[in-house]
Design an enzyme around this catalytic site. Structure first.
Site: not given
Ligand code: PLP
Length: 356
Positions: A166, A190, A99
């Site tokens: 993030d 998530k 990511w």
């Protein structure tokens, strides 16, 4: 039989969230309409949006001067929204995995990107330490929880420059000192809601500093001015997010979440270390994620990997397969995963060990 859901994302949500959202899909706020059918500008939905924003502020103790946004597009869209809004010519990134790499790739479209440190040399199984962040960058970007590799940065540090994080896969899993950050963002799927909504917590002072012209939808100030209603927001995921936020509050807040998450993670990591068949992929305890617990078969038992996977599936375990780049197993232990599911997995590992 109840299926134990260890999926990394989209992932398990509190039963309250699922049930209340399902009910609202039939009859939303006694309107006689489905949540899918109502105007986002109806007073009933505006109230949902406002309450969701307020709950963010309360649960994370967000200081004045910050705004909470609910946007479409996913965390991946933020990979370019962030440099668009905050990067004049130089930024810094900590490379802790896939990511982070995707985020860096987008930032490079806007200027110079300094990779301050990387854990790529060991398949991202640790968090780099003792790096220096150049003090002339517009911001420094970190990924607090690395969903794929199971590493996590669990403290909010000061790096001397504006900090961007993030937090897609660990938001609301612990208290966060929001004042340390200029911007925190994440996809909701998530630990918060079904896929479709992205949250952004942004310090208002950080905006309006870049010289470039911003497309309307990219400019955070557009969404601040319109309370995330400039265009049609993801109505159903925002409602579900509010249900999760209320559940977190009822559970005692993020401090309590952290306690439970630490307890669940300890139970599972202890078993992974004790069990002769398995070992964790992240060696350093301090770097281990409380949200995504990655483990593999010890070398001498490698050939049992598929057998264990089938055995676990038979025992009602879902979503245990490790990411294809890491292999092995990954048990995601998000807020909504009950301790009973962790214990069920541990029992399963013990039983499998006894058979071999
Ligand atoms: C899943 C994930 C993303 C990507 O989220 P999308 O909403 O699918 O774009 C980004 N960062 C982290 C840490 C993730 O876990």
């Amino acid at each position: 039989m109840k299926t134990h859901n260890y999926s990394a994302g989209p992932s398990i949500l509190p039963q309250d969230t699922v049930k209340n959202t399902a009910a609202a899909l039939i009859n939303f706020a006694d309107t006689g309409l489905s949540l899918m059918e109502v105007s986002h500008r109806s007073k009933e939905f505006v109230a949902v949006m406002n309450e969701a924003r307020e709950m963010f502020k309360i649960l994370l103790d967000i200081p004045d001067g910050y705004q909470v946004l609910f946007l479409g597009g996913g965390a991946s869209t933020q990979f370019f929204h962030i440099p668009y809004n905050l990067m004049e010519k130089k930024s810094a990134y900590l490379n802790t995995g896939a990511w982070a790499n995707k985020a860096m790739k987008e930032a490079k479209l806007f200027g110079e990107v300094v990779e301050v440190a990387s854990s790529k040399d060991k398949m991202y199984n640790y968090i780099p330490k003792n790096f220096e962040v150049p003090q002339d960058v517009d911001y420094f970007h970190i990924t607090t929880n690395n969903t794929i590799y199971g590493t996590e940065i669990k403290e909010d540090k000061d790096y001397g420059v504006p900090l961007v994080a993030d937090m897609s896969s660990d938001i609301f899993s612990r208290p966060v000192d929001v004042s340390k950050y200029d911007l925190i963002y994440g996809g909701a799927q998530k630990n918060l809601a079904p896929a479709g909504v992205t949250f952004v917590i942004v310090k208002e002072d950080a905006l309006g500093k870049v010289s470039r012209e911003l497309p309307t939808m990219v400019d955070y100030r557009t969404h601040i001015a319109k309370d995330s209603m400039f265009n049609t927001p993801p109505v159903v995921p925002v409602y579900a997010a509010l249900m999760t936020l209320k559940w977190i509050k009822a559970m005692g807040g993020v401090g309590e979440m952290q306690k439970i998450n630490e307890e669940k993670a300890a139970i599972l990591y202890d078993e992974i270390e004790r069990n002769k068949l398995f070992r964790p992929t992240v060696e350093l305890k301090e770097d281990r994620s409380l949200m995504n617990i990655c483990f593999i078969m010890n070398d001498e038992y490698k050939e049992l990997e598929k057998d264990f996977f089938d055995f676990a599936t038979l025992h009602g375990m879902s979503g245990l397969k490790g990411h294809r780049s890491v292999g092995g197993f990954r048990a995601s232990t998000y807020n909504a995963l009950p301790k009973a599911s962790v214990i069920a997995l541990v029992d399963c590992m013990k039983e499998f060990e006894a058979k071999h």
